[in-house]
Design a protein around this motif. Structure first.
Motif, short mmCIF file in Angstrom:
data_model
loop_
_atom_site.label_atom_id
_atom_site.label_comp_id
_atom_site.label_asym_id
_atom_site.label_seq_id
_atom_site.Cartn_x
_atom_site.Cartn_y
_atom_site.Cartn_z
N GLY A 1 99.28 -13.59 20.66
CA GLY A 1 98.64 -14.10 19.45
C GLY A 1 97.97 -13.01 18.64
O GLY A 1 98.05 -12.99 17.41
N GLN A 2 97.31 -12.09 19.33
CA GLN A 2 96.67 -10.98 18.62
C GLN A 2 97.69 -10.10 17.91
O GLN A 2 97.49 -9.66 16.79
CB GLN A 2 95.83 -10.14 19.57
CG GLN A 2 94.55 -10.81 19.97
CD GLN A 2 93.69 -9.90 20.84
OE1 GLN A 2 94.03 -8.74 21.08
NE2 GLN A 2 92.58 -10.42 21.30
N GLY A 3 98.79 -9.84 18.59
CA GLY A 3 99.84 -9.03 17.97
C GLY A 3 100.45 -9.72 16.77
O GLY A 3 100.64 -9.10 15.71
N LEU A 4 100.73 -11.01 16.90
CA LEU A 4 101.30 -11.75 15.77
C LEU A 4 100.31 -11.84 14.60
O LEU A 4 100.72 -11.77 13.44
CB LEU A 4 101.70 -13.16 16.21
CG LEU A 4 102.96 -13.26 17.05
CD1 LEU A 4 103.12 -14.68 17.59
CD2 LEU A 4 104.17 -12.86 16.24
N ALA A 5 99.04 -11.96 14.91
CA ALA A 5 98.02 -12.04 13.85
C ALA A 5 97.98 -10.77 13.03
O ALA A 5 97.64 -10.79 11.84
CB ALA A 5 96.65 -12.33 14.45
N ARG A 6 98.34 -9.66 13.62
CA ARG A 6 98.39 -8.39 12.88
C ARG A 6 99.73 -8.22 12.16
O ARG A 6 99.81 -7.60 11.12
CB ARG A 6 98.16 -7.24 13.84
CG ARG A 6 96.75 -7.22 14.38
CD ARG A 6 96.50 -6.02 15.28
NE ARG A 6 95.14 -6.04 15.77
CZ ARG A 6 94.82 -6.23 17.04
NH1 ARG A 6 95.76 -6.36 17.95
NH2 ARG A 6 93.56 -6.25 17.41
N ALA B 1 101.40 -8.37 7.49
CA ALA B 1 102.06 -7.14 7.08
C ALA B 1 103.49 -7.37 6.58
O ALA B 1 104.09 -6.48 5.98
CB ALA B 1 102.08 -6.14 8.24
N LEU B 2 104.03 -8.56 6.82
CA LEU B 2 105.41 -8.85 6.41
C LEU B 2 105.47 -9.13 4.91
O LEU B 2 104.61 -9.84 4.38
CB LEU B 2 105.94 -10.07 7.15
CG LEU B 2 106.19 -9.90 8.64
CD1 LEU B 2 106.53 -11.25 9.27
CD2 LEU B 2 107.31 -8.91 8.88
N PRO B 3 106.49 -8.61 4.24
CA PRO B 3 106.68 -8.97 2.83
C PRO B 3 106.97 -10.47 2.74
O PRO B 3 107.67 -11.03 3.59
CB PRO B 3 107.90 -8.16 2.40
CG PRO B 3 108.16 -7.17 3.49
CD PRO B 3 107.49 -7.67 4.72
N PRO B 4 106.44 -11.15 1.73
CA PRO B 4 106.64 -12.61 1.62
C PRO B 4 108.09 -13.06 1.73
O PRO B 4 108.36 -14.05 2.42
CB PRO B 4 106.03 -12.96 0.25
CG PRO B 4 104.96 -11.91 0.08
CD PRO B 4 105.53 -10.65 0.68
#
Length: 157
Positions: free
Chosen positions: A40-45, A49-52
């Motif tokens: 979850g912490q990794g996904l939250a970061r 950061a992903l382009p829409p």
């Protein structure tokens, strides 16, 4: 939480699981909490950061959608997630109402087709909208076919 610290805590949970009899259930639950928390912490970061456009494409993947929901990171509201799931079905259906108290989603067909059953709809909704726990598919009204009289009726006159 760092990867190193998480690794240590996972190893502790594994050790406790291996060494404990009655405490195995508690150790197993701790292990799952550690792994899920780290993911979850990794996904939250990662998600911000992903382009829409990239994130939008990824939301169609049931595994990605399920992970984002699991960690409360999905950017869409319930109505949008329901629409996304329904758009993936071979037959066109639309939401006719959702009861949050019962988790029941009412659907209506918007076009004729081969006939999607409730199981197919439930499977499509499972990863995108787990709040939906039951589906009611409104049946299309029976159409009355108007045509020429049967040959027997025409001869009887």
């Amino acid at each position: 939480m760092t990867a190193e610290r998480t690794g240590q805590r996972i190893q502790q949970a594994l050790d406790a699981l291996a060494d404990s009899g009655a405490d195995a259930e508690r150790a197993g639950e701790q292990l799952v909490r550690e792994i899920i928390g780290f993911h979850g912490q990794g996904l939250a970061r990662l998600v911000p950061a992903l382009p829409p456009p990239a994130l939008e494409r990824m939301l169609d993947d049931p595994a990605v959608a399920g992970l984002l929901l699991l960690h409360d990171l999905h950017p869409e509201d319930l109505a949008a997630r329901i629409d996304r799931a329904l758009a993936a079905l071979p037959e066109r259906v639309e939401a006719a109402g959702f009861d949050p108290d019962t988790g029941t989603l009412r659907l209506r067909r918007t076009a004729t087709g081969c006939g999607c059953g409730e199981r197919e709809v439930e499977a499509a909704l499972a990863c995108h909208a787990p709040e939906v726990t039951a589906v009611e598919l409104e049946r299309a009204p029976q159409l009355l076919q108007i045509g020429t009289r049967p040959p027997q009726a025409a001869e009887a006159r």
